[in-house]
Design a protein around this motif. Structure first.
Motif, PDB file in Angstrom:
ATOM      1  N   GLU A 229       0.811  -1.218   0.000  1.00  0.00           N
ATOM      2  CA  GLU A 229       0.000   0.000   0.000  1.00  0.00           C
ATOM      3  C   GLU A 229       0.845   1.268   0.000  1.00  0.00           C
ATOM      4  O   GLU A 229       0.355   2.335  -0.361  1.00  0.00           O
ATOM      5  CB  GLU A 229      -0.953  -0.013   1.201  1.00  0.00           C
TER       6      GLU A 229
ATOM      7  N   MET B 299      -0.301   1.358  -6.538  1.00  0.00           N
ATOM      8  CA  MET B 299      -1.692   1.458  -6.090  1.00  0.00           C
ATOM      9  C   MET B 299      -2.529   2.248  -7.083  1.00  0.00           C
ATOM     10  O   MET B 299      -3.713   1.979  -7.268  1.00  0.00           O
ATOM     11  CB  MET B 299      -1.756   2.085  -4.699  1.00  0.00           C
TER      12      MET B 299
ATOM     13  N   ALA C  80      -7.892   0.633   0.595  1.00  0.00           N
ATOM     14  CA  ALA C  80      -6.467   0.677   0.261  1.00  0.00           C
ATOM     15  C   ALA C  80      -6.181   1.583  -0.934  1.00  0.00           C
ATOM     16  O   ALA C  80      -5.098   2.164  -1.032  1.00  0.00           O
ATOM     17  CB  ALA C  80      -5.952  -0.735  -0.017  1.00  0.00           C
TER      18      ALA C  80
END
Length: 370
Positions: A191, A197, A325
């Motif tokens: 993350e 991401m 996330a």
């Protein structure tokens, strides 16, 4: 020598299955008995009238389910799995576990061999320490991209929503897609890697309002994969999985079967928007898939809190955690897409009225928000 006419318990089973439209022969009943699917019949003493053989209702229900799923040339394991998953048949423990083992483990080993060959083909990166988990995950990702399934094709299209990939060559998009899939297949999602991401957020497109089976396939894939990252990480091997499956009590297998069927029904409901009723698990491929899911879950459930259901872990909870996330990545990607959608003109001399019209939509131009 001709076989004598069936009597007693066999005759009873043959009459029942024939009444269902699924007639079976004495030789088929004897085969099921040799394979321990059918027990020896109960013998009832009738006094001076002698004895009579009969089966309890549970065995009659099993025979009717087996006859319903039996086809000439069909493997017995497939017949057992269809009866177990489609009809909730009261299947005896030994033939059920044999069918699960022979369906799950060869498939697992073939897949692992393929991944291992792909891993070995990846050249070492000089000066870097090898991470076997990363290497394995990367090999999985390469195979999935090469396979080009529905989910992969949609994720590739989703990645092109990123301005820097909108007109990029296929090879560049696939390279970024391999990166996304590699980290989804790794033990943990990084993350803190914002670039990764952002690619992940774009690839799964959780905020899309466009329904399609392809988008559903993406969400199913990422939810199931990320569910493994949410659990406690433990290494297992084939022997441990085998021991776990074989040591699972029969009543527990029946409960886990219900979880697997519920998860498959939930997937079907989402895929069809609830307009096509319940999913009919009528095909051999679906029964084998359910068997592999059940065998996998007997071990995987140990990594999750006690009482976790397969459907919740592999869809609802997993997608909610992915949304959390990727929240920051979504904000950044959305801002980039909005900037890319704006006309590239000199706005230095733009008046207040034009600015208000452009930023509020008063010009009538519908701005893209996804």
């Amino acid at each position: 020598m001709p076989r004598s006419a069936p009597t007693g318990a066999y005759r009873e089973l043959m009459d029942l299955t024939a009444a269902d439209g699924n007639p079976i022969s004495v030789s088929q009943l004897e085969r099921w008995r040799r394979e321990r699917l059918l027990p020896a019949p109960d013998r009832v003493f009738l006094g001076r009238a002698g004895t009579r053989t009969s089966y309890p209702q549970e065995v009659k229900d099993l025979a009717r389910a087996l006859a319903r799923r039996h086809r000439p040339g069909r493997l017995l394991d497939d017949t057992v799995l269809l009866a177990f998953f489609c009809d909730s048949a009261p299947t005896p423990e030994l033939p059920l576990k044999l069918a699960l083992v022979r369906t799950y483990f060869p498939h697992r080993e073939r897949h692992r061999d393929t991944v291992a060959r792909t891993t070995d083909a990846v050249p070492d990166d000089p000066g870097s320490e090898r991470d076997i988990y990363y290497d394995w995950a990367e090999a999985e990702a390469v195979l999935e991209v090469e396979g080009g399934g529905t989910a992969v094709r949609q994720m590739r299209a989703n990645l092109r929503r990123l301005p820097d990939l909108a007109r990029a060559p296929r090879e560049e998009v696939d390279s970024r897609l391999v990166g996304v899939l590699t980290h989804l297949n790794s033990p943990r999602l990084p993350e803190n890697d914002l670039d990764l991401m952002r690619d992940l957020e774009a690839a799964i497109d959780l905020d899309s309002e466009k329904f399609s089976l392809a988008r559903l396939a993406v969400w199913e894939y990422v939810a199931t994969t990320h569910a493994g990252q949410m659990g406690r990480f433990e290494e297992t091997n084939g022997q441990e999985r085998f021991d776990t499956l074989c040591g699972t009590p029969l009543d527990e297998l029946h409960r886990l079967r219900d979880e697997v069927v519920a998860a498959m029904q939930e997937t079907w409901r989402r895929a069809t928007g609830g307009h096509r009723g319940a999913l009919a698990l009528e095909t051999v491929s679906m029964a084998r898939g359910a068997a592999r899911m059940l065998a996998e879950w007997t071990t995987a459930r140990k990594a999750h809190p006690e009482g976790s259901s397969l459907a919740d872990v592999c869809f609802t909870a997993s997608l909610l955690d992915l949304a959390r996330a990727t929240a920051l990545a979504w904000l950044l990607n959305r801002a980039d897409r909005q900037r890319a959608a704006m006309p590239s003109v000199d706005r230095a001399g733009e008046g207040r009225a034009a600015f208000i019209a452009r930023t509020t939509g008063a010009t009538g131009r519908r701005r893209r928000t996804h």
